[in-house]
Design a protein around this motif. Structure first.
Motif, short mmCIF file in Angstrom:
data_model
loop_
_atom_site.label_atom_id
_atom_site.label_comp_id
_atom_site.label_asym_id
_atom_site.label_seq_id
_atom_site.Cartn_x
_atom_site.Cartn_y
_atom_site.Cartn_z
N ALA A 85 0.70 -1.63 -0.20
CA ALA A 85 -0.08 -0.39 -0.21
C ALA A 85 1.09 1.28 -0.06
O ALA A 85 0.12 2.30 -0.71
CB ALA A 85 -0.92 0.09 0.88
N LEU A 86 1.63 1.22 0.73
CA LEU A 86 3.00 1.90 0.99
C LEU A 86 3.29 2.35 -0.50
O LEU A 86 4.10 3.34 -1.25
CB LEU A 86 3.83 1.78 1.55
CG LEU A 86 5.35 3.18 2.21
CD1 LEU A 86 4.36 4.43 2.67
CD2 LEU A 86 5.93 2.57 2.91
N LEU A 87 4.29 1.49 -1.31
CA LEU A 87 4.68 1.28 -2.46
C LEU A 87 3.38 2.03 -3.45
O LEU A 87 3.61 3.11 -4.43
CB LEU A 87 4.40 -0.09 -3.55
CG LEU A 87 6.44 -0.46 -2.65
CD1 LEU A 87 5.83 -2.10 -3.63
CD2 LEU A 87 7.50 0.22 -3.09
N THR A 88 1.90 2.22 -3.48
CA THR A 88 1.25 2.31 -4.41
C THR A 88 0.95 3.47 -4.09
O THR A 88 0.94 4.24 -5.20
CB THR A 88 0.04 1.23 -3.96
OG1 THR A 88 -0.35 0.16 -4.44
CG2 THR A 88 -1.04 1.32 -5.00
N THR A 89 1.54 3.86 -2.85
CA THR A 89 0.62 5.33 -2.61
C THR A 89 1.70 6.09 -3.35
O THR A 89 1.64 7.36 -4.33
CB THR A 89 0.31 5.47 -0.86
OG1 THR A 89 -0.46 4.58 -0.50
CG2 THR A 89 0.39 7.27 -1.26
N ASN A 90 2.66 5.89 -3.14
CA ASN A 90 4.07 6.05 -3.56
C ASN A 90 4.12 6.67 -5.14
O ASN A 90 5.11 7.55 -5.83
CB ASN A 90 5.30 5.88 -3.53
CG ASN A 90 6.59 6.59 -3.42
OD1 ASN A 90 7.28 6.70 -4.49
ND2 ASN A 90 7.34 7.21 -2.50
N ALA A 91 3.98 5.28 -5.75
CA ALA A 91 3.80 5.55 -7.16
C ALA A 91 2.04 6.37 -7.88
O ALA A 91 2.28 7.06 -8.50
CB ALA A 91 3.09 4.32 -7.40
N THR A 92 1.31 6.80 -7.44
CA THR A 92 0.14 8.04 -6.75
C THR A 92 0.94 9.29 -7.08
O THR A 92 0.54 9.77 -7.71
CB THR A 92 -1.23 7.46 -5.87
OG1 THR A 92 -1.50 6.26 -6.15
CG2 THR A 92 -1.88 8.04 -6.47
N ILE A 239 12.70 21.14 -10.85
CA ILE A 239 13.46 19.79 -10.17
C ILE A 239 12.37 18.87 -8.85
O ILE A 239 12.71 19.60 -7.96
CB ILE A 239 15.04 19.77 -9.53
CG1 ILE A 239 15.92 20.18 -10.39
CG2 ILE A 239 15.37 18.26 -9.01
CD1 ILE A 239 15.88 19.95 -11.80
N SER A 240 11.53 18.43 -9.47
CA SER A 240 11.00 18.22 -7.82
C SER A 240 10.91 16.23 -7.58
O SER A 240 10.47 15.59 -8.61
CB SER A 240 9.23 18.25 -8.97
OG SER A 240 8.66 17.49 -7.66
N THR A 241 11.82 15.88 -6.65
CA THR A 241 12.46 14.83 -7.10
C THR A 241 11.53 14.09 -5.48
O THR A 241 12.81 13.27 -4.96
CB THR A 241 13.40 14.00 -7.13
OG1 THR A 241 14.73 15.48 -6.28
CG2 THR A 241 13.63 14.19 -8.70
N GLN A 242 10.85 14.89 -4.27
CA GLN A 242 10.94 14.32 -3.16
C GLN A 242 10.03 12.54 -2.50
O GLN A 242 10.75 12.21 -2.07
CB GLN A 242 9.93 15.51 -2.37
CG GLN A 242 8.45 15.21 -2.68
CD GLN A 242 8.83 16.64 -3.69
OE1 GLN A 242 9.27 17.07 -4.03
NE2 GLN A 242 7.08 17.44 -3.54
N TYR A 243 9.53 12.37 -3.93
CA TYR A 243 8.53 11.11 -3.58
C TYR A 243 10.29 9.98 -4.60
O TYR A 243 9.66 8.95 -4.47
CB TYR A 243 7.58 11.27 -4.56
CG TYR A 243 6.78 12.17 -3.54
CD1 TYR A 243 6.20 11.48 -2.32
CD2 TYR A 243 5.90 13.25 -4.50
CE1 TYR A 243 4.69 12.58 -2.22
CE2 TYR A 243 4.86 13.73 -3.55
CZ TYR A 243 4.71 13.83 -2.10
OH TYR A 243 4.02 14.09 -1.02
N ALA A 244 11.03 10.18 -5.12
CA ALA A 244 11.70 9.72 -6.04
C ALA A 244 12.19 8.98 -4.57
O ALA A 244 13.58 8.30 -4.32
CB ALA A 244 12.38 10.78 -6.77
N ALA A 245 13.27 10.50 -3.92
CA ALA A 245 13.72 10.64 -2.43
C ALA A 245 12.85 9.61 -1.84
O ALA A 245 14.05 8.90 -1.19
CB ALA A 245 14.00 11.66 -1.70
#
Length: 522
Positions: A85-92, A239-245
């Motif tokens: 669920a954590l992964l899916t929210t991150n993907a969203t 540069i928007s990489t907070q969710y990648a981080a």
């Protein structure tokens, strides 16, 4: 036992969540690629393209991690579901970030840009909340302070999400001008308060946690890496990489915490397999143990469930004229239940061989177990001693299931004699005895609660009505064939639904001293 079974049943009923999250993540990745193809690369700055590329790559990583959890179905548990669920929210969040850049600086999509960014902010708060729940479960952070912190984060989540929705009507965190360009507002920092509170609580709890240093450092990375990323990219628009981080931290969690737990689970499974083999080897499996005895025919079986249980049966000649029959069910699951089962079986047999009656045997064994029963385990037992000469059966029932009895010309019926208390529950108990006479041709069927309480979808139980119908359809069969028929009927009822209790049965056909009654059809 019932609580363990109910919890396991509820968790297995949620097994669809993992493949559903995988499918949703795949859909997000496909939609992200399709939107980029439709938008094309015209009028897009390099920094925007970098962010979009990072978002798509990280969505692909989320898909691969979800897929690995789908394949590893034997390891699915509550922790895995929260992780997926954590992964899916991150993907969203990554998808929404990409979509925001795709509509950036397009006036026609001003409203869409606004909606996408509102959802983006809301998803960030949900992701932080999910991470908190995941860390709580994985590191077993359960105490009064944790419960208070959990209540605080639960209460703060709703107003945090509502404040995000305010941006649809009033530019609190950000605005989208007439040119379709997203811009942060002066009060943007308010949107980060929930994250700061949550991460502060996580850090404090990690410092006080009894988890290993490695586990705490990995969990701490979820706070540290995104903060470092924000410091490095704060003044670089595009540069928007907070969710990648954040995904980097999730990958670390997957690689370290899951790897450690994989080793633990593998080791535990090996121990449980050994326990299962020991348990099986402790049970008698040679049924023609006295070929020259023609007074009876018997058969017994135990079909192990998903977990190692504590069911057992036993049969042996006490002397030339008396056959002892035992069936029992130990409380609990796993290795402790298997060990308790072995101890109980040995104590019962040794005591029976001294010549005591069933009630005396259970009273003696009960006192022996209660002397040093710090784990407060117990066992339900049905113990009977059959005089093979005249069919006299003396039995005692310590909280076990009612036996089934078939008269020579009748059907199987429940014999509802009075129960005594379980063995191991309280020292100094007396166990009442019941005496009956088996006529030549009679059959006695013993079983554990795994038979009538076998469950199918919807928690519907096999039940006594269907159980009696199954045995009576084949009442003239041999004990071996009768047990096989019941097991097949139970399997047909439960289908592929996982079972958490052993299926243990024992049937004896009393033929009589003269051996005139023919053995049942085999």
């Amino acid at each position: 036992m019932d609580n363990i079974r109910q919890l396991s049943t509820k968790l297995n009923r949620l097994s669809w969540i993992i493949p559903a999250c995988f499918g949703f993540s795949c859909a997000l990745l496909a939609a992200g690629i399709a939107l980029l193809m439709l938008r094309t690369f015209n009028n897009m700055e390099q920094t925007w393209l970098f962010s979009i590329g990072a978002d798509l790559f990280c969505m692909a990583v989320c898909v691969m991690l979800c897929f690995s959890c789908v394949l590893n179905f034997k390891r699915r548990n509550e922790h895995t579901r929260v992780f997926v669920a954590l992964l899916t929210t991150n993907a969203t969040a990554l998808f929404l970030d990409e979509a925001a850049w795709l509509v950036q600086a397009i006036p026609e999509f001003k409203t869409m840009n606004l909606i996408i960014n509102v959802l983006f902010y809301m998803t960030g708060s949900v992701l932080i909340y999910q991470f908190w729940q995941y860390i709580r479960r994985v590191l077993n952070m359960e105490n009064s302070l944790m419960r208070a912190a959990d209540s605080i984060l639960n209460m703060l989540l709703i107003p945090t999400l509502l404040l995000c929705l305010v941006n649809l009507f009033y530019p609190m965190y950000f605005s989208v001008d007439d040119a379709g360009v997203y811009q942060r507002c002066d009060k943007w920092y308010i949107s980060q308060l929930y994250m700061c509170v949550a991460l502060l609580i996580v850090i404090l709890e990690l410092l006080m946690s009894k988890a290993s240093k490695k586990d705490r450092l990995v969990a701490f990375s979820f706070a540290a890496i995104p903060l470092i990323n924000q410091l490095l990219t704060r003044y670089i628009f595009g540069i928007s990489t907070q969710y990648a981080a954040m995904l980097v931290s999730i990958v670390l969690i997957y690689g370290v915490l899951f790897a450690e737990r994989e080793k633990t689970i593998t080791s535990t499974e090996m121990e449980l397999n050994v326990a299962t083999r020991i348990q099986s080897n402790m049970l008698p499996n040679t049924f023609q143990f006295l070929p020259d005895r023609t007074e009876f025919d018997l058969f017994a079986s135990m079909t192990p469930a998903k977990e190692v249980g504590g069911d057992f049966y036993d049969f042996f000649m006490v002397d030339e004229d008396h056959l002892a029959l035992v069936i029992a069910d130990v409380s609990g699951k796993g290795i402790p239940a298997a060990l308790f089962m072995m101890a109980s079986k040995i104590l019962i047999k040794n005591c029976v061989m001294t010549g005591k009656s069933p009630g005396e045997v259970l009273g003696t064994v009960n006192n022996q177990i209660c002397e040093n029963n710090q784990e407060e385990m117990f066992v339900t037992v049905w113990l009977g001693i059959l005089d093979v000469n005249d069919g006299t059966l003396v039995s005692a029932n310590a909280g076990h299931e009612y036996p089934l009895l078939k008269s020579p010309d009748g059907d199987f019926e429940l014999i509802k004699s009075k129960h005594s208390f379980v063995v191991g529950g309280m020292k100094g108990l007396k166990y009442r005895e019941t005496e009956m006479k088996l006529e030549p041709g009679a059959k006695l069927f013993l079983y554990t609660d795994g038979v009538p309480e076998a469950e199918t979808k919807g928690e519907k139980q096999y039940g006594y009505e269907r159980f009696l119908a199954a045995v009576n359809r084949n009442s003239d069969s041999s004990p071996q064939k009768l047990l096989a028929t019941v097991e097949a009927d139970v399997s047909e009822f439960v289908q592929s639904y996982p079972q958490f209790d052993d299926l243990t049965m024992l049937c004896v056909h009393y033929i009589g001293k003269d051996g005139n009654d023919e053995r049942a059809d085999s």
